[in-house]
Design an enzyme around this catalytic site. Structure first.
Site, PDB file in Angstrom:
ATOM      1  N   GLU A  86       0.848  -1.194   0.000  1.00 43.00           N
ATOM      2  CA  GLU A  86       0.000   0.000   0.000  1.00 43.00           C
ATOM      3  C   GLU A  86       0.882   1.242   0.000  1.00 43.00           C
ATOM      4  O   GLU A  86       1.372   1.676   1.042  1.00 43.00           O
ATOM      5  CB  GLU A  86      -0.926  -0.005   1.220  1.00 43.00           C
ATOM      6  CG  GLU A  86      -1.896  -1.165   1.226  1.00 43.00           C
ATOM      7  CD  GLU A  86      -2.638  -1.342   2.545  1.00 43.00           C
ATOM      8  OE1 GLU A  86      -3.654  -2.047   2.549  1.00 43.00           O
ATOM      9  OE2 GLU A  86      -2.193  -0.777   3.566  1.00 43.00           O
ATOM     10  N   GLU A 121      -5.716  -8.621   0.414  1.00 42.92           N
ATOM     11  CA  GLU A 121      -6.105  -8.534   1.821  1.00 42.92           C
ATOM     12  C   GLU A 121      -7.599  -8.266   1.886  1.00 42.92           C
ATOM     13  O   GLU A 121      -8.134  -7.523   1.062  1.00 42.92           O
ATOM     14  CB  GLU A 121      -5.384  -7.395   2.540  1.00 42.92           C
ATOM     15  CG  GLU A 121      -3.891  -7.528   2.658  1.00 42.92           C
ATOM     16  CD  GLU A 121      -3.255  -6.328   3.375  1.00 42.92           C
ATOM     17  OE1 GLU A 121      -4.006  -5.537   4.025  1.00 42.92           O
ATOM     18  OE2 GLU A 121      -2.026  -6.158   3.286  1.00 42.92           O
TER      19      GLU A 121
END
Length: 545
Positions: free
Chosen positions: A308, A450
């Site tokens: 991220e 995720e």
């Protein structure tokens, strides 16, 4: 009147013999030939793109009519579909085109006519498609074990789990803090084969291994040092430790996603200390080292370039931020908002560097499945800003997104404790429809790297409704992902997850975000049965074909 008409006819006949005409003395003007001009692909063309969907045939004049049912194509299993008239051209749809084959399109004579009714002569167009890249000599002279492409690889994954807060953990270093001890600094014990065995026995056949690399480099373990250095050299003992955990999975016939996770010298963009060209060179070097070390693994090992990536903002003051920034650094806060055009350009450049770096290391890496990310791994930001990298091989790239939506239910510190209305379930479909249309339908694999909702409840203990909704959330999100062709990996961050009474802690307060399914400190005891039941129910879903 009769005799007059007969006389005129006789006179006309005589005059026609003498003058060669009768009545109007105008002569016929020759018509312009109506002919075939060109085609795309051209007749005799080679190395034609084997994803060809349309053959364009152009004539010398505007076309009035044609009979598409008379068109023929020979070669392989090719078939002709609809034909569309576009002025002087006919666009003919074609399917079943394969690599390295020769095809001939035939349009019979007198089939295509212009507005004057003139028919064109027969047309015959022969072309040959390009061969697929030859990968038969990679590795040790064979591609055995590397057959699956970017969609097929995810079809093999029943359901995956993250080994979170483990290989990416980070803390203060001192003389007694080894690389292995770093693995335990976020509350998890050293990973053992018995843990991976338990994960496999619970129903997971894939593991995502979030891994931080810079703090295990020869240049220095602190972030400030890592940012200042122009090189990165991963320690051999850390590569060996990561390999050890990868092998625990491979020995269980599990698939593994190995990534670069929380390497904050590039994934927390700090413009005060950001040297773009140095970052690009170090990132390329890092992935060449990782890829070379693992080059001989088969398709069970998948590389993911980043995690991220976001940017940092500063108010100009100085402060110490535990775990990441040393005293004297500017005070920063993470910004998860919309990226600028410059930030998207940076992400797209990093993704391309990652792909090129891995491919350059040879061996099985020439065709290994690779995963790229959008800004913050946010699905909406990806749809708007991600440019899928170019690759030297076809069908081996996937896009990763993370799913913690709705955020007020999935995250800690919020007051939404229930989920599951028809509207909320439809929102999942809408989001996944958009991702499928953007990537999957265009030949790009998609993986939900995720997902999950942290463990929280309104009272002192969870109600039956809260647990039921928790089960439903994890089932529905995974089921809908698989129905769209996406593999899913639950975010398990483990840690010291039990309270003083031996119950799973509630997220919030000093407990942080609790996503643990298993107690890694207690023989992998299941501590969140509701979430695990939901995940396994969703795992039963068949992928779309």
């Amino acid at each position: 009147m009769k005799y007059t008409n007969i006389l005129k006819l006789l006179l006309c006949g005589v005059m026609s013999v003498i003058l060669g005409s009768c009545g109007d003395d105008k002569t016929d003007t020759p018509t312009t030939p109506f002919t075939f001009v060109s085609s795309d692909p051209a007749n005799g063309a080679t190395d034609v793109d084997y994803t060809l969907k349309t053959i364009k045939v152009t004539y010398s004049d505007k076309i009035r009519s044609f009979t598409s049912g008379a068109f023929k194509i020979e070669g392989g299993n090719a078939k002709l579909g609809n034909s569309v008239l576009a002025g002087t051209a006919i666009n003919i749809s074609v399917s079943g085109i394969k690599a390295g084959e020769t095809y001939t399109l035939t349009i019979p004579a007198d089939n295509v006519k212009n507005e004057s009714g003139t028919a064109a002569e027969a047309v015959s167009i022969t072309f040959t498609t390009a061969k697929k890249p030859d990968t038969s000599s990679i590795g040790h002279g064979t591609v055995a074990g590397m057959e699956l492409g970017c969609k097929e690889i995810w079809q093999e994954i029943r359901v995956g789990m993250n080994l979170g807060n483990t290989l990416e953990a980070y803390g203060a270093w001192d003389a007694n803090c080894t690389d292995e001890i770093q693995e335990t600094l976020w509350g998890n014990p050293m990973t053992t084969k018995a843990m991976i065995d338990a994960i496999k026995n619970a129903g997971f056949n894939a593991l995502r291994l979030p891994t931080r690399w810079y703090n295990h480099s020869e240049e220095g373990v602190e972030l400030k040092v890592a940012r200042a250095s122009s090189t990165i050299t991963i320690k051999d003992n850390w590569l060996k430790r990561v390999k050890e955990v990868v092998d625990y999975c491979i020995e269980n016939d599990m698939y593994v996603i190995l990534n670069s996770h929380h390497d904050n010298w590039y994934d927390r963009i700090n413009y005060a200390e950001f040297k773009e060209e140095v970052v690009y060179e170090k990132f390329e070097s890092m992935w060449k080292q990782i890829a070379s070390y693992f080059a001989e693994y088969d398709q069970h090992l998948i590389f993911a370039g980043m995690n991220e990536v976001i940017y940092l903002e500063s108010d100009g003051t100085y402060d110490k931020k535990d775990g990441e920034f040393e005293k004297g650094d500017l005070k920063y806060r993470e910004n998860w908002g919309e990226p600028t055009a410059k930030m998207n350009e940076y992400m797209n450049k990093m993704n391309q560097i990652f792909v090129d770096a891995v491919r350059s290391t040879g061996g099985n890496n020439e065709v290994r499945n690779l995963v790229v990310q959008s800004w913050a791994c946010d699905p909406d930001k990806g749809i708007k800003g991600l440019v899928v990298p170019k690759d030297k091989v076809e069908g081996r790239l996937s896009v990763e997104f993370h799913y913690y939506q709705p955020w007020d239910y999935a995250s800690t510190g919020t007051t939404k404790y229930t989920w599951g209305s028809s509207s909320e379930q439809n929102d999942v479909d809408k989001k996944f429809d958009a991702l499928k249309n953007k990537w999957y339908d265009n030949g790009i694999g998609v993986v939900m790297g995720e997902y999950g909702a942290c463990y929280k409840f309104k009272g002192t203990q969870p109600t039956e409704q809260e647990l039921s909704d928790r089960k439903l959330f994890h089932e529905v999100v995974l089921r809908k992902a698989k129905e769209h062709g996406f593999a899913g990996f639950y975010w398990d961050n483990g840690g010291n997850c039990l309270d003083a009474n031996g119950n799973l802690k509630c997220s919030g307060g000093n407990n942080g975000e609790v996503f643990a399914l298993f107690d890694r400190h207690n023989n992998m005891k299941v501590v969140d049965q509701a979430a695990l039941d939901g995940i396994m129910a969703g795992a039963e879903t068949e992928y779309i074909q």
